[in-house]
Design an enzyme around this catalytic site. Sequence first.
Site, PDB file in Angstrom:
ATOM      1  N   GLU A 202       0.823  -1.214   0.000  1.00  0.00           N
ATOM      2  CA  GLU A 202       0.000   0.000   0.000  1.00  0.00           C
ATOM      3  C   GLU A 202       0.856   1.262   0.000  1.00  0.00           C
ATOM      4  OE1 GLU A 202      -2.990  -0.404   3.068  1.00  0.00           O
ATOM      5  OE2 GLU A 202      -3.943  -2.051   1.988  1.00  0.00           O
ATOM      6  N   LYS A 330     -15.869  -1.935   2.229  1.00  0.00           N
ATOM      7  CA  LYS A 330     -15.139  -2.266   1.001  1.00  0.00           C
ATOM      8  C   LYS A 330     -16.150  -2.891   0.042  1.00  0.00           C
ATOM      9  CE  LYS A 330     -10.716  -3.483   3.214  1.00  0.00           C
ATOM     10  NZ  LYS A 330      -9.981  -4.612   3.855  1.00  0.00           N
TER      11      LYS A 330
HETATM   12  P1  PGA Z   1      -6.522  -6.412   1.960  1.00  0.00           P
HETATM   13  O1  PGA Z   1      -6.192  -5.696   3.337  1.00  0.00           O
HETATM   14  O2  PGA Z   1      -6.993  -5.409   0.986  1.00  0.00           O
HETATM   15  O3  PGA Z   1      -5.191  -7.045   1.586  1.00  0.00           O
HETATM   16  O4  PGA Z   1      -7.547  -7.473   2.272  1.00  0.00           O
HETATM   17  C1  PGA Z   1      -6.600  -4.430   3.683  1.00  0.00           C
HETATM   18  C2  PGA Z   1      -7.132  -4.387   5.092  1.00  0.00           C
HETATM   19  O5  PGA Z   1      -7.041  -5.372   5.850  1.00  0.00           O
HETATM   20  O6  PGA Z   1      -7.681  -3.365   5.492  1.00  0.00           O
HETATM   21 ZN    ZN Z   2      -8.249  -4.254   7.557  1.00  0.00          ZN
END
Ligand code: PGA
Ligand code: ZN
Length: 401
Positions: A202, A330
């Site tokens: 990230e 998400k």
């Molecule tokens: P991921 O992790 O996108 O790799 O699932 C992001 C998070 O845990 O917030």
């Molecule tokens: Zn998370």
Amino acid sequence: MKLNNIVVREIFDSRGKPTISVCVEAASGVSACAEIPSGKSRGSREAAVLRPKEAVVAVKKLLPALKEKDFSGIAALDRFLISEDGTPNKSKLGGNTMLGISVAFARILAETRKEELWQTVQREFFPEYLRKRPRVPYIFSNLINGGAHADNNLDIQEYMVVVAPKQPIEKSVEKLIALYKKLGKMLALAVGSPKALRTGDEGGYSLNFQSGFEPLRILNAATRSLRAGKMFSLAIDAAASEFYRHEYYVLEGKGISREALVHVYLDFLKRIPALVSLEDPFDEEDREGFKSLLGRTKGKLIVGDDLTTTNPKEIKRCAEEKLINAVIIKPNQIGTVSEACEAMKVAEKFKLKTIVSHRSGETEDSFIIHLARAGSAYGVKIGAPVRERMSKFNELIRLYS
Ligand code: PGA
Ligand code: ZN
């Protein structure tokens, strides 16, 4: 609105892994696309992800029934997709395929009405915010990467800075970039030069530390050195499911109990008062852990992510059991725009703060920023201010300034 065609293509995310782009064409001739991100530390209850070739086949089978329909809005399309899929975890059509169709369709509606995507989503799902001034979100930016996102010795996945919306959004982003660079200079003392620093998935710095507490101490020192008053606070995402092994959490090579882990967090909070938010501090099944920590912290955010997977029913259950007071949203965890909006509405109803989030494997698609604006999110979580993550920061500036 009637639809003519859907084209699924294999594209690649920021890790160079295959993901999909979905382009939808309406009978009117207007068309739009969506690119789907992918997670690595995924919750076990997330919607299923089809491989690009499987998504192509699924869409081919779906098309004849889809072309028959005339959709009045995003919710109508999503209801059709959910019923055609017919599985509890969207394994037939794939949450990634369904979300791609859902977002691309929303974009067609926005284009047809000559309005912004967030306006289309707000009009349909959040009419209560239509005439309100937008709430500028807190920015959660992941500056030190560990866990599944990095090749270092940190068990905790993310050490974030939280930027309060106390100044124009472009100033927030500018200050955040200054902080990221300052932190790079401080960490570079260990490796020679900032250019020699590695970064994780990230965009946050990724190197070995003496302990899981050390990154917090350094991040705290970096924010203080910028003399930015109360503009910055700190947050972590432990993503604790990743270091949970049958009743024990393995931290820094040692197996510790849930109760000991509670004390680790309480100690962090005592030593760093600027630490305001703890995401997934326990395994996604360890409800006792969440409950215990929420009961012993005041004025701090205890955030569900793998625990809740943007699922309205799970969010409601966790709120009722008093496990969390904030939740990650998400869209690709649940697989349609309507359900992601429903998740935000449920959270709001139970007074949970909503933080709309990217994934560790990202694309250039900035739909999440529009979702945040439409649903008046408390926060947005978009990684470090570098590389492919910049498209989200720049969309944030465009939508909120
Ligand atoms: P991921 O992790 O996108 O790799 O699932 C992001 C998070 O845990 O917030
Ligand atoms: Zn998370």
